[in-house]
Write a protein that holds these residues in place. Sequence first.
Motif, PDB file in Angstrom:
ATOM      1  N   ALA A   1       0.834  -1.198   0.000  1.00  0.00           N
ATOM      2  CA  ALA A   1       0.000   0.000   0.000  1.00  0.00           C
ATOM      3  C   ALA A   1       0.868   1.246   0.000  1.00  0.00           C
ATOM      4  O   ALA A   1       2.044   1.219   0.377  1.00  0.00           O
ATOM      5  N   SER A   2       0.273   2.371  -0.412  1.00  0.00           N
ATOM      6  CA  SER A   2       0.988   3.653  -0.388  1.00  0.00           C
ATOM      7  C   SER A   2       0.654   4.460   0.854  1.00  0.00           C
ATOM      8  O   SER A   2       1.407   5.360   1.240  1.00  0.00           O
ATOM      9  N   SER A   3      -0.498   4.158   1.490  1.00  0.00           N
ATOM     10  CA  SER A   3      -0.875   4.876   2.709  1.00  0.00           C
ATOM     11  C   SER A   3      -1.791   4.009   3.560  1.00  0.00           C
ATOM     12  O   SER A   3      -2.396   3.048   3.084  1.00  0.00           O
ATOM     13  N   VAL A   4      -1.895   4.380   4.840  1.00  0.00           N
ATOM     14  CA  VAL A   4      -2.769   3.679   5.767  1.00  0.00           C
ATOM     15  C   VAL A   4      -3.416   4.710   6.684  1.00  0.00           C
ATOM     16  O   VAL A   4      -2.769   5.645   7.137  1.00  0.00           O
ATOM     17  N   THR A   5      -4.709   4.550   6.924  1.00  0.00           N
ATOM     18  CA  THR A   5      -5.462   5.475   7.764  1.00  0.00           C
ATOM     19  C   THR A   5      -5.962   4.749   9.004  1.00  0.00           C
ATOM     20  O   THR A   5      -6.464   3.626   8.918  1.00  0.00           O
TER      21      THR A   5
END
Length: 347
Positions: free
Chosen positions: A125-129
Amino acid sequence: MNKVRARGESIRQFIFEQIGDHHHDIAAVTAEHFGISRQAVNKHLQRLVEEKALVAHGETKARRYALRPLDIWHKTYPIEGKLTEDGVWRSDIGPAFEHLPENIRDIWHYGFTEMFNNVIDHAQASSVTVHFKRTAMASELMIIDDGMGIFRKIQDALGLLDERHAVLELAKGKFTTDPFNHSGEGIFFTSRMFDCFDIISGDVYFTHHFEADEDWILEAGNVSGTQVWMKINNHTARNVKKVFDQYTAGDDFGFDKTVVPVQLAQYGDDKLVSRSQAKRLLARVDRFKVVILDFEGVETIGQAFADEVFRVFTHKHPQIDLVHIHTTDAVMRMIKRATAGGYPPEN
């Protein structure tokens, strides 16, 4: 704690536990349960509103109550070289749980760091929230990434025909797509520490509920990436050690006992009748000393399925203690028929 204070705490705890289902009649339900007047209950409700544990809407008979979020926030992290699960825990997540009992903080520490590390190491993934919410009753956290999806990744790694088969492998435990760096225990134990544990990815929704001790697969509706949701009562007596001890069968304190939800091997109206279904159910369970097959929700099984599980497998793996629980009479008849036969196996 004196008796009056203890009773007051019991009433407040009951209100917290029941208010989700009785937001419109919590006073009446509580009064009936404890054998006290509604006026007495209303004093507790008013105090909880003043303490900002509850929020009230409406007037008099139309008044409704709900748990007030004591803490709520979300934050997005770009996945790059410097991002670590322990760094995020120390800076953002850990402080949110500092007022909770130590056993709850320990569970959150284990669960969050395991799930967040999975995103960093596996999700591509490129980001995680991260979304977090805490009320007087419970705390919950959601981790959402924009990667390839956990079930699809497992499907590709094992060459499975269906993403749903990946859930069965996670439910058994000891599975990882990166055995050199991971033990494959994180998701298994995390799912059993929390009251509610859900994973949504692709077309699959996997959920485990502690109280029922059941795993379920539902249709998700093509969700991109992976969403993990965890929730636990802030006052539970559960702790990390108790959960680990449940799955230790020997003196070496290793993860050598597992519970396999047999229902996860069937989909929709499918019946468990074939040897291929049995082999899929038993894949990798030879890594354990004790394997408990939980037949909750399974009405019946076929002769070939029963023979493969309870005669062929047990003859090939006599060192494994294969146990069955929650069996219907129809399932038991097929098990007895299979175990009464000889060896080699029937065609």
